[in-house]
Design an enzyme around this catalytic site. Sequence first.
Site, mmCIF file in Angstrom:
data_model
loop_
_atom_site.group_PDB
_atom_site.id
_atom_site.type_symbol
_atom_site.label_atom_id
_atom_site.label_comp_id
_atom_site.label_asym_id
_atom_site.label_seq_id
_atom_site.Cartn_x
_atom_site.Cartn_y
_atom_site.Cartn_z
ATOM 1 N N GLY A 138 0.842 -1.113 -0.075
ATOM 2 C CA GLY A 138 0.069 0.059 0.001
ATOM 3 C C GLY A 138 0.929 1.386 -0.012
ATOM 4 O O GLY A 138 2.124 1.087 0.380
ATOM 5 N N GLY B 197 0.524 -5.000 0.958
ATOM 6 C CA GLY B 197 -0.979 -4.863 0.553
ATOM 7 C C GLY B 197 -0.964 -5.604 -1.053
ATOM 8 O O GLY B 197 -1.944 -5.932 -1.343
ATOM 9 N N GLU C 116 6.185 -5.642 7.902
ATOM 10 C CA GLU C 116 5.689 -4.513 8.532
ATOM 11 C C GLU C 116 6.158 -4.294 9.849
ATOM 12 O O GLU C 116 6.132 -3.289 10.204
ATOM 13 C CB GLU C 116 4.084 -4.753 8.602
ATOM 14 C CG GLU C 116 3.364 -4.652 7.407
ATOM 15 C CD GLU C 116 3.200 -5.898 6.175
ATOM 16 O OE1 GLU C 116 2.844 -5.648 5.270
ATOM 17 O OE2 GLU C 116 3.873 -6.789 6.818
ATOM 18 N N ASP D 51 -0.760 -7.159 7.988
ATOM 19 C CA ASP D 51 -2.024 -6.875 7.858
ATOM 20 C C ASP D 51 -2.788 -7.624 6.610
ATOM 21 O O ASP D 51 -2.169 -8.888 6.051
ATOM 22 C CB ASP D 51 -2.589 -5.425 8.165
ATOM 23 C CG ASP D 51 -2.154 -4.506 7.098
ATOM 24 O OD1 ASP D 51 -1.068 -4.885 6.507
ATOM 25 O OD2 ASP D 51 -2.801 -3.798 6.626
#
Length: 348
Positions: A99, A147, A170, A178
């Site tokens: 992302g 992402g 992350e 996530d």
Amino acid sequence: GHECPLSLSSRLRTLCRLQRIQAHMVRKPSTPHFYNNIVLLEKMGRAGVITMNRPKVLNALTMNMIQQIYRQLKQWENDSETDIVIIRGAGDKAFCAGGDIRVITEAGKVGDPLAQEFFREEYILNNAIGTCRKPYIALIDGITMGGGVGVSVHGRFRVATEKTTFAMPETAIGLFPDVGGGYFLPRLRGKLGLFLAMTGFRLKGRDVQRAGIATHFVESKKVHCSLMPCLQLFSSSSVEGIMQNLKADGSEFAKKQAETLSKMSPTSLKITYKQQQAGASLSLQDVLVMEYRLTQACMKGCDFYEGVRAVLVDKDQNPVWNPSRLEEVSDQRVDQCFLSLGEKDLTL
């Protein structure tokens, strides 16, 4: 879920299509006006093809891209003219490197609701991919992280090549793995998922399929994976316990992993450990609801901003974590991150 047993003939048809998919890997859009679009949406026969088209930034996902992909996926899912959906990345370096995190932290600093909306929309897309009734095929040719994993791993087929690099890095930026990492990582064999979640270790080429992240591999070159025996060191009831195991082991692998973990956000490591334990027995939907709560906790803390500053903005690779030691991150502090947000919770 989408585990409806396909009849043998339709399964074979789908696999035959996988051979044709190599052509999609090679054939990149050539029409000049395409290059203004950050997502290309095309029909090729009965296949709907989504191309993430920001090759200069490794196809990093923006809010606009997420919304476009979601709308088109839903349309093709309900369209009798479309049999399968294929997603790929433009350029030859990346499928999708994640992302657009810098934009999110910029928004978070000034209380812009984008910080909430981005994760919400992204997780709704992850769930739509996980529940898609038609075969969804991700061509993860090149860098696939964060992402980018979210828009591939929940689909029915993930095709890796020798150029694939997979990671969930992350914890290095004060976040946690996530986009459903709490769902697919604990389901990998042994302690592989926890290891990948905590260290951000990069899997390459055929190892991505061996690990169970890719379902298929094309254009193989030999890669060897001898990780499994070492992963026993990640069997412990706490992050501190894992660190002790690694330090006591003394092997080259263990030293390297201990060094890696010592650079990660202690808060992120503890959140990640608990997320992986909890996610092992939750549905994808419940995991995404849990992870949305965690993103909002990270947006309220300081490590996420500091991690993005150190790794992505100033690039000094020298984050100052707060707290700076694992022992200083209390269980109570971690548990708070998992609490319900009431009406602000993600609804799927």
